[in-house]
Write a protein that holds these residues in place. Structure first.
Motif, short mmCIF file in Angstrom:
data_model
loop_
_atom_site.label_atom_id
_atom_site.label_comp_id
_atom_site.label_asym_id
_atom_site.label_seq_id
_atom_site.Cartn_x
_atom_site.Cartn_y
_atom_site.Cartn_z
N PRO A 216 18.85 -2.01 -39.31
CA PRO A 216 19.39 -1.44 -40.50
C PRO A 216 20.19 -2.75 -41.04
O PRO A 216 19.23 -3.65 -40.80
N SER A 217 20.33 -2.18 -42.09
CA SER A 217 20.51 -3.80 -43.61
C SER A 217 22.13 -4.35 -43.40
O SER A 217 22.68 -3.34 -43.00
N PRO A 218 21.98 -4.84 -44.47
CA PRO A 218 23.93 -5.38 -44.65
C PRO A 218 24.72 -4.47 -44.91
O PRO A 218 25.81 -4.01 -44.96
N ILE A 219 23.88 -3.59 -45.86
CA ILE A 219 23.98 -2.46 -47.11
C ILE A 219 24.60 -1.92 -45.62
O ILE A 219 25.83 -0.70 -46.18
N THR A 220 23.55 -1.56 -45.09
CA THR A 220 23.95 0.30 -44.08
C THR A 220 25.14 -0.33 -42.97
O THR A 220 25.83 0.86 -43.34
N PHE A 221 25.46 -1.44 -42.87
CA PHE A 221 27.34 -1.07 -42.19
C PHE A 221 28.21 -1.24 -43.31
O PHE A 221 28.82 -0.97 -42.65
N VAL A 222 27.90 -1.74 -44.11
CA VAL A 222 29.07 -1.86 -45.29
C VAL A 222 29.09 -0.16 -45.41
O VAL A 222 30.40 0.35 -45.68
N HIS A 230 37.19 5.69 -44.05
CA HIS A 230 37.90 6.82 -44.86
C HIS A 230 38.25 7.54 -43.62
O HIS A 230 39.04 8.59 -43.90
N ALA A 231 37.28 8.26 -43.13
CA ALA A 231 37.42 8.63 -41.45
C ALA A 231 38.71 8.35 -40.22
O ALA A 231 39.16 9.77 -39.61
N GLY A 232 39.33 7.57 -40.79
CA GLY A 232 39.69 6.65 -39.76
C GLY A 232 40.00 6.79 -38.42
O GLY A 232 40.50 6.92 -37.46
N PHE A 233 38.05 6.20 -38.16
CA PHE A 233 37.64 6.02 -36.64
C PHE A 233 37.87 4.70 -36.43
O PHE A 233 36.65 4.03 -36.52
N VAL A 234 38.90 3.93 -36.00
CA VAL A 234 39.50 2.77 -36.13
C VAL A 234 38.18 1.56 -34.94
O VAL A 234 37.78 1.13 -34.81
N GLU A 235 38.45 2.57 -33.77
CA GLU A 235 37.49 1.73 -32.80
C GLU A 235 36.35 1.65 -33.01
O GLU A 235 35.79 1.05 -32.32
N GLU A 236 35.99 3.13 -33.17
CA GLU A 236 34.32 3.03 -33.84
C GLU A 236 33.68 2.22 -34.67
O GLU A 236 32.53 1.57 -34.94
N GLY A 237 34.52 1.61 -35.24
CA GLY A 237 34.29 0.64 -36.80
C GLY A 237 34.55 -0.48 -35.96
O GLY A 237 33.72 -1.31 -36.41
N LYS A 238 35.57 -1.44 -35.12
CA LYS A 238 35.08 -2.31 -34.43
C LYS A 238 34.17 -2.41 -32.97
O LYS A 238 33.83 -3.56 -33.71
N SER A 243 28.93 -5.03 -33.53
CA SER A 243 27.85 -4.85 -32.46
C SER A 243 26.55 -5.69 -33.94
O SER A 243 24.88 -5.80 -33.53
N MET A 244 27.13 -5.80 -35.05
CA MET A 244 25.98 -6.56 -36.01
C MET A 244 25.70 -7.85 -35.50
O MET A 244 24.59 -7.95 -35.95
N ARG A 245 26.18 -8.41 -35.26
CA ARG A 245 25.21 -9.73 -34.65
C ARG A 245 24.89 -10.24 -33.18
O ARG A 245 23.57 -10.34 -33.04
N LYS A 246 25.51 -9.19 -32.55
CA LYS A 246 25.45 -9.19 -31.03
C LYS A 246 24.22 -8.01 -30.54
O LYS A 246 23.72 -8.86 -30.53
N LYS A 247 23.98 -7.36 -31.66
CA LYS A 247 23.12 -5.98 -31.23
C LYS A 247 21.96 -6.74 -32.03
O LYS A 247 20.56 -5.89 -32.19
N HIS A 248 21.97 -6.41 -33.81
CA HIS A 248 21.47 -6.60 -35.00
C HIS A 248 21.17 -8.01 -35.39
O HIS A 248 20.37 -8.13 -36.94
N GLY A 249 21.61 -8.86 -35.20
CA GLY A 249 21.88 -10.32 -35.54
C GLY A 249 21.96 -10.97 -37.05
O GLY A 249 21.27 -11.17 -37.44
N ILE A 250 23.03 -9.50 -37.62
CA ILE A 250 23.29 -9.63 -38.97
C ILE A 250 24.82 -10.28 -38.72
O ILE A 250 25.27 -9.86 -38.37
#
Length: 471
Positions: A216-222, A230-238, A243-250
């Protein structure tokens, strides 16, 4: 070089102009760019297409619309490169209507050079911005004829165009037919499902992308964080944000933090959103504070709105939209004195709100409307239909949201102003000029006001039409 009398050539000017925009387009360097422009004219180098194209790009990077347009129009010879640069400039600076007009002019005027993949990406993005589905279909046909349908950026732009125009199934079909998928095409698909509220699908495609070993790229996470919002998935979003930094180094950027603030804000977890801003390791920009202010508008949180707006007034001192949004929040909270104070600030600082504008495509032609538009030849018909529809909807329980009109007027006058909003004019124009059962697609430069949103939901019960708004 000039001091020792060494003459410049076409490469000198090209590199000098590029240097003006290399340092994040510092305003001080615009003056240098203009000086180089004058030097080019004095020494007769304006006949070189490459130099003038670089000059167009330089002015475009600084957002100088009139300067870029003037240089482009004065070019004695234009190949595909300056045409593409100018079309991209219009598209990227919120002028998709002008981008499509220029593309049509290009197709008429040029006979020895054809649009390339770069041109077509910009044109498709302009169609996306205007929700111009029929125009987009014509462009798609041209792409197929020119054999550009194997170019990945073009395919990704097609996916986005169809999806944003409400044809998710066509966007998905194009994606499925691709021989290979890069991160850009995955981003297009994830974003397309996300903006239409299909958060679960967007997350599924994100997970599938990871499974296919596409990083994934930074745009992927945006895109995926926006889908969660938009869907109200708060916990999934968090979880995804962590995971950005921990798993993907972003490392999260301002855009990612803005997504998180929007996600939490929409879910009325404004204090948590404010805490995230306080704990940011980078400077919260206007996007982050803007997300917080927008969320305060949804939930009428006056105290946090005051904090967010005070920062925005510093960061975007000439943006009238922030003042209008704060005034809306005060109006919702019935704090009339504060509304008057904010309106007074707008006047004393000579700030003008960006006028609402809406576009609609009818029979493959684009039409533009501004609020209280009196120039359309069908304006009397449009106004008559709106008055009729408003009366019918009132009988069905519709109550005009006159609170969005901040002027000190009587209710009847406020209702008249509401009926003159650009999106309502576009809707009425569409109802008059399209066939029964035909989908009406409208795009706006600003978000829908509360009254227009209420009215939008009422239209289907009166006409057998489908409405598609793109903001």
């Amino acid at each position: 070089m000039n001091r020792i009398g060494l003459p410049s050539d076409r490469f000198t000017y090209t590199y000098a102009l590029k240097a003006c925009v290399a340092s994040e387009c510092l305003v001080s360097l615009l003056k240098k760019g203009k000086e180089i422009h004058a030097h080019i004219l004095r020494h007769g180098f304006e006949v070189h297409v490459h130099i003038m194209t670089t000059l167009v790009d330089m002015y475009a990077r600084f957002g100088c619309v009139s300067h870029a347009s003037f240089v482009f129009e004065e070019m004695p010879v234009r190949n595909v490169v300056p045409w593409s640069a100018m079309i991209a400039f219009y598209e990227k600076n919120g002028k998709p209507f002008e981008a499509l007009d220029l593309f049509r002019e290009m197709m008429v005027e040029t006979h020895d050079s054809f649009p390339n993949s770069v041109t077509m990406v910009s044109v498709l993005q302009a169609c996306t911005a205007l929700a111009a589905l029929e125009q987009g279909k014509l462009i798609h046909a041209y792409i197929l004829r020119r054999g550009l349908d194997s170019v990945l950026p073009v395919i990704s732009a097609l996916i986005t165009m169809y999806s944003r125009c409400g044809k998710l199934e066509l966007g998905q079909q194009i994606f499925d037919q691709m021989e290979k998928w890069d991160v850009v095409s995955w981003n297009s698909l994830i974003s397309s499902y996300g903006v239409h509220g299909f958060g679960k699908k967007a997350i599924q495609f994100f997970q599938e992308m990871i499974h296919q070993s596409v990083s994934p790229s930074p745009i992927t996470f945006v895109s995926v964080l926006g889908a969660c919002s938009h869907a109200g998935f708060v916990e999934e979003g968090k979880r995804l944000f962590d995971s950005m930094r921990k798993k993907h180094g972003i490392y999260p950027s301002v855009e990612h933090y803005a997504c998180m603030v929007d996600l939490l804000g929409r879910a009325n977890r404004l204090e948590v959103a404010a805490k995230i801003i306080d704990e940011m390791k980078i400077e919260p920009g206007a996007k982050v504070w803007g997300s917080l202010l927008g969320s305060c508008r949804i939930h009428c949180n006056v105290e946090l709105a005051k904090r967010a707006s005070s920062r925005l007034f510093q960061l975007e001192s000439v943006s009238a939209g922030n003042y209008v949004l704060l005034a809306d929040i005060y109006a919702e909270a019935k704090r009339r004195d504060e509304v008057k104070r904010v309106r007074k600030l707008l006047e004393t600082r000579s700030l003008q709100k960006v006028p609402g504008r809406s576009w609609i495509e009818v029979k493959r032609k684009m039409y533009s409307f501004v609020s209280v538009d009196e120039l359309n030849p069908q304006i009397e018909q449009i106004q008559s239909l709106l008055i009729k529809l408003s009366g019918e909807m009132k009988e069905k329980g519709y109550v005009p949201q006159t609170k969005v009109v901040l002027y000190d007027l009587d209710e009847g006058e406020k209702e008249r102003i509401l009926l003159g909003y650009s999106e309502k004019l576009a809707v009425a124009f569409g109802l008059i000029n399209t066939n029964k059962g035909e989908t009406i697609r409208i795009t706006k430069n600003l978000r829908l006001c509360e009254d227009c949103h209420t009215l939008q939901n009422s239209f289907p019960c009166l006409q057998t039409k489908r409405f598609w708004f793109v903001i």
